[in-house]
Every structure is written in structure tokens, then in C-alpha cells.
Design an enzyme around this catalytic site. Sequence first.
Site, short mmCIF file in Angstrom:
data_model
loop_
_atom_site.label_atom_id
_atom_site.label_comp_id
_atom_site.label_asym_id
_atom_site.label_seq_id
_atom_site.Cartn_x
_atom_site.Cartn_y
_atom_site.Cartn_z
N HIS A 183 -10.13 9.42 1.89
CA HIS A 183 -9.49 8.05 0.78
C HIS A 183 -9.80 8.67 -0.82
O HIS A 183 -10.78 9.33 0.15
CB HIS A 183 -10.12 7.65 1.43
CG HIS A 183 -9.15 5.70 0.99
ND1 HIS A 183 -9.40 5.77 -0.34
CD2 HIS A 183 -8.97 4.87 1.50
CE1 HIS A 183 -8.56 4.45 -0.32
NE2 HIS A 183 -8.33 3.94 0.36
N GLU A 201 0.76 -1.33 -0.25
CA GLU A 201 0.23 -0.08 -0.02
C GLU A 201 1.44 1.37 0.00
O GLU A 201 2.05 1.45 0.58
CB GLU A 201 -0.44 0.48 0.93
CG GLU A 201 -1.96 -0.50 0.63
CD GLU A 201 -2.88 -0.90 2.00
OE1 GLU A 201 -3.29 -0.30 3.13
OE2 GLU A 201 -4.06 -1.39 2.03
N HIS A 222 -12.72 9.49 5.45
CA HIS A 222 -12.18 8.16 5.50
C HIS A 222 -11.40 7.40 7.12
O HIS A 222 -12.54 7.05 7.64
CB HIS A 222 -11.52 7.66 4.56
CG HIS A 222 -11.06 6.16 5.12
ND1 HIS A 222 -11.56 5.01 4.41
CD2 HIS A 222 -9.50 5.27 5.46
CE1 HIS A 222 -11.25 3.71 4.66
NE2 HIS A 222 -9.95 4.54 5.01
N ARG A 278 -1.96 9.75 0.91
CA ARG A 278 -3.67 9.99 0.23
C ARG A 278 -3.94 11.26 0.27
O ARG A 278 -4.30 11.27 -1.11
CB ARG A 278 -3.66 9.40 1.54
CG ARG A 278 -4.10 7.78 1.84
CD ARG A 278 -5.45 7.02 2.59
NE ARG A 278 -5.29 5.79 2.20
CZ ARG A 278 -5.47 4.60 2.79
NH1 ARG A 278 -6.14 5.38 4.22
NH2 ARG A 278 -5.09 3.68 2.80
N ARG A 338 -2.00 9.54 8.37
CA ARG A 338 -2.05 7.68 8.60
C ARG A 338 -1.13 6.89 7.59
O ARG A 338 -1.81 6.96 6.58
CB ARG A 338 -3.18 7.29 9.63
CG ARG A 338 -3.72 5.74 10.49
CD ARG A 338 -4.94 4.97 10.31
NE ARG A 338 -5.44 5.17 8.69
CZ ARG A 338 -6.26 4.63 8.50
NH1 ARG A 338 -5.46 3.38 8.64
NH2 ARG A 338 -6.83 4.90 7.13
#
Length: 514
Positions: A228, A112, A335, A274, A370
Site C-alpha cells: 500500500h 478509490e 498490505h 497502487r 488487486r
Amino acid sequence: MMNHYDYIIIGSGIAGLYAALLAIKQGSVLVLTKSSIDDGSTKHAQGGIAAAIGKDDSPELHFKDTIAAGDGLCDVNAVNILTKEAAECIDDLIKLKVPFDKQDGKISLGKEAAHSVPRIIHAGGDATGEYIENTLIQQVKSTKVKVLEHCLVTEIVTDGGRAQGVKVFDYPTNQVKEYSSHFVILATGGVGQLFKYTTNPNVATGDGIAMAFKAGAEISDMEFFQFHPTAIRLPGVAPFLISEAVRGEGGILKNAAGYRFMPDYADGAELAPRDVVSRSILSEMKKTGSDKVFLDVTHLPAHLITTRFPHIYRFCQEHGLDITKEPIPVAPAAHYLMGGVKVNEWSETNIPGLFAIGEVACTGVHGANRLASNSLLEALVFGRRAIQRTQTSHSAIARKTNKYYSLPKRKPLSNVPPLNLTNLQSLMWNNVGIVRSAEGLTEAANILATWERSLPEFIDRASYELGNLVLCGRLMAEAALLREESRGAHFRTDFPNKSPKWRRHIVFRNKHSG
Ligand code: FAD
Ligand code: SIN
């Protein structure tokens, strides 16, 4: 009916259920949850859990990636704990029989964004949360943990400055009840329902933050909310998440004109952080006059898509989209909340006896942004530490922040839209969303402060949740207004750069809580 327990745990997601399984070895446990037991963000988690268990990985590397994503605001000690204790918690889940995906007898690891190596452990391909939640539910049901569903916790009861229990609204019967306990553990999840477009379920209304704030707990980092980049955007369809792991496997983003734009914005292209991807998508949507961009996986082998992402494949198919042949229409959606109830490395709040774990807590591991798949891990590591702490110290030591803010007084406006969930979510999306400015934030803070004076009377779950959302929205807007810089997930057009002056946290406390 027994109404005193050693532990009261509020919430039945990964944080609440895992803590309950550990706590029952120490004493009696009551889990209170406001909907059905499985209703929460946990069962929707797709990508997986980050843990440095691969042969080319190490807790040090995971630490480095987490700190880099947090953009100068991570608590170094907390990140150290998170990355070092990750493997033990994964072992625990394996012992509890979570069926993680394997290849050649070894746990498979996905990739990711912003992780320097593949380290995402998953189950059922892209159904990690569902497998974890179902396993934990089965395990809890085989113990003496008492679970009460459809029980809305409305208040933390304190006495002499210590948490002593909770007030509950049992909404099918409309009865108000009280339960007392030695320890109260908040595991109430996030606040994604604040926004018009959200990946979060209906229960994510910030109740834990609102309750804790009213009881006098410190609330930190509320301005840091993660959007997100890729949730499905189809008319009349809720913004179902299209996992970042899809980009990790090679999915590419194209604008409405079919142009692959991410390499123009960031070195990491589709796997940039992100916040960068979300803002780039917004910019392309504006440029092309479209409400979406497209995530294209048609160049990948069809069997890879159907076996690695069966859940996403099926969902899209049910909505008339064969993603092996057509690109997926996507846009950013709210998100994850990095901030929340401030806790120390043992998950203790500043109120003795009150702990916070999972998304409701602000442990400091995420800083300003995060790293993907660190939140399920955080719930496990710090949930376990909360229970360990209660074993060693029955008079939990409160931690204190020296400098904190109160919510400022604001003059009520005379002409505001009526307060309802739709208007609140639109206001937050437009003014406190991915791109912010003093003008929009001030307008939002003024409207929220006006709404605070005319909250609906608490008569049911919806009215209670709306009040909590308004308070959480206010905490978010005020914190975002104070932070005159751009850092991590917080981006302001009027202060587009990071400022060393703001390498600190914004902590709120309710001045009326004593
Ligand atoms: P939740 O699972 O949200 O549970 C909260 C519980 O509290 C619920 O049972 C709720 O009913 C209860 N509750 C709330 N208020 C009250 C009240 N007043 N009274 C009683 N009960 C109450 N993270 C990752 O690490 N990896 C991923 O792949 C990932 N994918 C995600 C995909 C989606 C679509 C979403 C929405 C999130 C994802 N996340 C992921 C984030 C992660 O899933 C959450 O942060 C995590 O599941 C939160 O767990 P929790 O136990 O803190 O809260
Ligand atoms: C995803 O699968 O993209 C979500 C992962 C996360 O939010 O950590």
C-alpha cells in the site's frame, strides 16, 4: 466435549464469521481462532467494499476495472462471479445490520484508485472493517456456532486424501487437541507479517498457506504481493494505514521538498494503480534522501476530513498531528497477498473436503494486482459459494492443476544471520519487496532455505508462526525468482517489462505430501 462438527472454520475475520453464519443453517459449526475473536485484518479495513450498486455503475464496469488491475492474470470466470454476486452479498450485510454510511437515505459511495466510478461502500467513515467485524461477531454470538478463542490450529488432518479435521494447540493450557469434521474451511487471512513495514496485524503469519501446503494443497501466485503506498511513517509508530480513499477525496502526495510528484509518473497521478504509486514514492524518497513523502489534505475542508475520515483524523491527532493543518508523513507498507491456497469457483482446494476463503485463498479474482476494496467482497462472495457447495455436494470435487512446481533444493549457506522475526522481516523487505532483482531474490531464497533447516522447535505460538513465515517467504521468493518479467505488483529491475510467455500462473505443491 463434542469433538466432531459438520464444519470446522479456521479464522474469525469477515470470511470465517460470514461463512459460519451461513453454515449454521446447514449443520454444526466450530470456529477456531488463534487470538481474540476480533483480532485479524478485517477490523482494520478502512476504505470499504467495492460493489456496483450505484446508478452509473454496473457489474460489467466493475468487471472491466478488476480485469484491468489484474494485468492479464485474472480468472475471468471468477471475476464475473465476484462482480455479479456483489450486490446480493451487500444486501446480506445490510440484513445483518451493518450500518453502512448513507447520504439522503441512499448508501454513500466513495472513490478509490483504478475504479472508473465511485463504488466503495463504507461504514463509520473510515471504520468499515470494525463495523463489519463487530456486527458479524454479535450475529454469530446469537447463534449456536461454537467459537473457541486462543486456539491455534497447527495441522489439517487428512485421511484417504480427504480433509477430516484439525489439530489444535490450546496455548493458554498448552494442550494439543484434535477435532474432526466433514468440511474444513481455511479462513486464516494473509501473511503481511513477512515484512518489516506492514499494515497487517500480528496474526497475519500465513498459517493457512503453510498448513495447506504441508497437507498437499496447491499454492498459487505467491509472487504477487501488494504494497500500500500510504502508511504513516513516524518514528516508533507502527505503519497505520492512511486509506486510499483519502487520495480519492483529493489528497495529494508531495516529496520532502514539497513538490507534487505523481503527475510526473502517471496519468492518474495520485489515483494511479497502487504498485505505480508505491514505486514512485520509493523513487522520490531516494531522490530526496528521505524515508518518507507527505500526503497533504490541508486544502480540503476541515469538516470533510473529520467526518469522512474520523478514525484517521483521531489516530493522527493522538500522535501530535493535526491533518487539517499539516501534511501526513507516509511511506509504502506491505498490505495484501493476491496469491494463496488455489481454489476453484466454489472455493474448493485440490484436497476433497478442504475449502479456502478470504485472503488465504487464491480464487484468481485479483490476478497480478488487486483492485482496492475487492478483498472484503471476495471473502463474502466466495465464502457464500463455499457453503452453497457443501449443500449440493457432500463429496466436494477436487480440482487439479496439471503443471506445478516443487520448492527447489538449495545448498545451505554457512554464514547467515540468525533466524528471528526481525531478521526475516528485514530480509523480505529488502530483497522480496516492492522492487526486486535476481540477485536479491536468489540471496533471499538461499537464506530462507538455510533457515528452513534450523527452524525453532514448536513450543508456542511464536515458534509455530515463525516456521510458517519462513515457508511462505520461501514460496514468495522462489515464485518471484521464476517470474522473469514485471507484471502487476511484481516488479523486477532486471526484467522491467511484461512478457506474453509469463501470462500464466506459478503453482507450488509439496512433493513430500503424496
Ligand atoms: P482476517 O480478517 O485477517 O482473519 C484471519 C483470522 O484467522 C483471524 O481471526 C486469525 O486470528 C485467524 N487465524 C490465522 N491463523 C490461525 C491459526 N493457525 N489458527 C487459528 N486461527 C488462525 N480490503 C478491502 O476490501 N477494503 C478495505 O478497505 C481494506 N482495508 C484494509 C486495511 C488494512 C489496514 C488491512 C490490513 C487490510 C485491508 N483490506 C481491505 C484487506 C482486508 O481487510 C483483508 O483482506 C480481509 O479482512 C481478510 O479477511 P479474512 O477473513 O480473510 O482474514
Ligand atoms: C484503503 O482503505 O486504502 C485500503 C483499501 C484496500 O486495501 O482495499
